[in-house]
Design a protein around this motif. Sequence first.
Motif, PDB file in Angstrom:
ATOM      1  N   THR A 192       0.832  -1.208   0.000  1.00  0.00           N
ATOM      2  CA  THR A 192       0.000   0.000   0.000  1.00  0.00           C
ATOM      3  C   THR A 192       0.859   1.247   0.000  1.00  0.00           C
ATOM      4  N   LEU A 193       1.968   1.202   0.719  1.00  0.00           N
ATOM      5  CA  LEU A 193       2.843   2.371   0.822  1.00  0.00           C
ATOM      6  C   LEU A 193       3.651   2.620  -0.449  1.00  0.00           C
ATOM      7  N   ALA A 194       4.104   1.550  -1.081  1.00  0.00           N
ATOM      8  CA  ALA A 194       5.049   1.679  -2.197  1.00  0.00           C
ATOM      9  C   ALA A 194       4.620   2.662  -3.289  1.00  0.00           C
ATOM     10  N   PRO A 195       3.368   2.628  -3.771  1.00  0.00           N
ATOM     11  CA  PRO A 195       3.001   3.549  -4.857  1.00  0.00           C
ATOM     12  C   PRO A 195       3.083   5.021  -4.485  1.00  0.00           C
ATOM     13  N   HIS A 196       3.142   5.313  -3.189  1.00  0.00           N
ATOM     14  CA  HIS A 196       3.165   6.707  -2.746  1.00  0.00           C
ATOM     15  C   HIS A 196       4.578   7.275  -2.627  1.00  0.00           C
ATOM     16  N   LEU A 197       5.565   6.469  -2.977  1.00  0.00           N
ATOM     17  CA  LEU A 197       6.951   6.968  -2.982  1.00  0.00           C
ATOM     18  C   LEU A 197       7.204   7.661  -4.317  1.00  0.00           C
ATOM     19  N   THR A 198       6.532   8.764  -4.525  1.00  0.00           N
ATOM     20  CA  THR A 198       6.589   9.480  -5.803  1.00  0.00           C
ATOM     21  C   THR A 198       7.916  10.215  -5.966  1.00  0.00           C
ATOM     22  N   ARG A 199       8.507  10.078  -7.144  1.00  0.00           N
ATOM     23  CA  ARG A 199       9.763  10.766  -7.469  1.00  0.00           C
ATOM     24  C   ARG A 199       9.582  11.569  -8.757  1.00  0.00           C
ATOM     25  N   SER A 200      10.122  12.779  -8.763  1.00  0.00           N
ATOM     26  CA  SER A 200      10.094  13.603  -9.967  1.00  0.00           C
ATOM     27  C   SER A 200      11.283  13.224 -10.835  1.00  0.00           C
ATOM     28  N   THR A 237       9.498  17.095 -16.976  1.00  0.00           N
ATOM     29  CA  THR A 237       9.558  16.410 -15.685  1.00  0.00           C
ATOM     30  C   THR A 237       8.234  15.721 -15.397  1.00  0.00           C
ATOM     31  N   VAL A 238       8.324  14.455 -14.990  1.00  0.00           N
ATOM     32  CA  VAL A 238       7.129  13.690 -14.660  1.00  0.00           C
ATOM     33  C   VAL A 238       7.279  13.093 -13.260  1.00  0.00           C
ATOM     34  N   ASP A 239       6.145  12.867 -12.600  1.00  0.00           N
ATOM     35  CA  ASP A 239       6.141  12.211 -11.302  1.00  0.00           C
ATOM     36  C   ASP A 239       5.867  10.726 -11.505  1.00  0.00           C
ATOM     37  N   ARG A 240       6.740   9.899 -10.961  1.00  0.00           N
ATOM     38  CA  ARG A 240       6.598   8.458 -11.121  1.00  0.00           C
ATOM     39  C   ARG A 240       6.364   7.796  -9.776  1.00  0.00           C
ATOM     40  N   GLU A 241       5.387   6.920  -9.751  1.00  0.00           N
ATOM     41  CA  GLU A 241       5.037   6.216  -8.520  1.00  0.00           C
ATOM     42  C   GLU A 241       6.038   5.114  -8.211  1.00  0.00           C
ATOM     43  N   GLN A 287       9.032   3.074 -18.673  1.00  0.00           N
ATOM     44  CA  GLN A 287       8.130   4.056 -18.051  1.00  0.00           C
ATOM     45  C   GLN A 287       8.350   4.170 -16.553  1.00  0.00           C
ATOM     46  N   ARG A 288       9.175   3.277 -16.004  1.00  0.00           N
ATOM     47  CA  ARG A 288       9.460   3.321 -14.563  1.00  0.00           C
ATOM     48  C   ARG A 288      10.895   3.767 -14.272  1.00  0.00           C
ATOM     49  N   ARG A 289      11.592   4.206 -15.261  1.00  0.00           N
ATOM     50  CA  ARG A 289      12.958   4.680 -15.034  1.00  0.00           C
ATOM     51  C   ARG A 289      12.950   5.832 -14.040  1.00  0.00           C
ATOM     52  N   GLY A 290      13.758   5.725 -12.993  1.00  0.00           N
ATOM     53  CA  GLY A 290      13.829   6.768 -11.979  1.00  0.00           C
ATOM     54  C   GLY A 290      12.849   6.603 -10.834  1.00  0.00           C
ATOM     55  N   ALA A 291      11.982   5.598 -10.902  1.00  0.00           N
ATOM     56  CA  ALA A 291      10.985   5.378  -9.848  1.00  0.00           C
ATOM     57  C   ALA A 291      11.589   4.623  -8.676  1.00  0.00           C
ATOM     58  N   ALA A 292      11.051   4.851  -7.490  1.00  0.00           N
ATOM     59  CA  ALA A 292      11.453   4.089  -6.313  1.00  0.00           C
ATOM     60  C   ALA A 292      10.934   2.664  -6.464  1.00  0.00           C
ATOM     61  N   LYS A 293      11.754   1.719  -6.106  1.00  0.00           N
ATOM     62  CA  LYS A 293      11.465   0.307  -6.399  1.00  0.00           C
ATOM     63  C   LYS A 293      11.666  -0.552  -5.151  1.00  0.00           C
ATOM     64  N   VAL A 294      10.676  -1.392  -4.863  1.00  0.00           N
ATOM     65  CA  VAL A 294      10.828  -2.418  -3.838  1.00  0.00           C
ATOM     66  C   VAL A 294      11.224  -3.701  -4.550  1.00  0.00           C
ATOM     67  N   GLY A 295      12.447  -4.123  -4.327  1.00  0.00           N
ATOM     68  CA  GLY A 295      12.939  -5.338  -4.959  1.00  0.00           C
ATOM     69  C   GLY A 295      13.554  -6.257  -3.926  1.00  0.00           C
ATOM     70  N   TRP A 296      14.452  -7.093  -4.367  1.00  0.00           N
ATOM     71  CA  TRP A 296      15.086  -8.028  -3.441  1.00  0.00           C
ATOM     72  C   TRP A 296      16.464  -8.416  -3.947  1.00  0.00           C
TER      73      TRP A 296
END
Length: 220
Positions: free
Chosen positions: A60-68, A75-79, A191-200
């Motif tokens: 639920t939290l991850a999509p709200h880590l918006t980065r410009s 400039t775009v905001d990416r979730e 389309q997700r370049r530069g976005a905050a990512k939860v990975g492993w």
Amino acid sequence: MPAHLPALTTQADRLAALGLLPDDGPLDAAALRSAAAHLATHAPDGSLLVVHPRHLRPSTLAPHLTRSVRTRSGTVDREGFVVVDMADADEFAPTGLEEPLADVYAVVGPDRGEDLANWSPAEAAPELERRGRSPLTLAEGLHWVLQAPDALERNRCFMTIGSRLRKADGTFDTRTPALWISNGTGRDGSQRRGAAKVGWCWWGNRHTWLGFASAVSRVA
């Protein structure tokens, strides 16, 4: 290093503004603000406000880590997002630490542990214990980046080895949750370049660009 965290009450206001807590739930915005005000009376300045994952799950939290992000068209905001092969992110539970049972608590002295970059989780875990520090959970790491976006910088990102997944046979899954910035390659998509990512990352592997987030203590 990341910027100083705002006051706990300000952090509560930010979470409330996102509308993540339902008005008819066991923890609403008013209860969150009240809890933050109480914590502010005894938690040190610079502490991180955390809502227990039973109320706010990592997914639920991850999509709200918006980065410009700057692109050719502007400039775009990416979730933020969770990688497709970690759809079970919410099942990773606190391990090797004492997580408060309170609905809302404070994490004291968060640090991304960049001096441990190029250590494996297996190597870093006992070192953090030797230093008297506790590894952050995935939920705590997400709250940190949500409140202080510059806690996540390219080539200065971190693992959250306080969360692990125990398998049916009692052994641990060797995936280790981590937060970093997507390069927009592979299954992430451009389309997700530069976005905050939860990975492993694997428990036994080293990465030069991942530290190990930890804290001094937790206060409820």
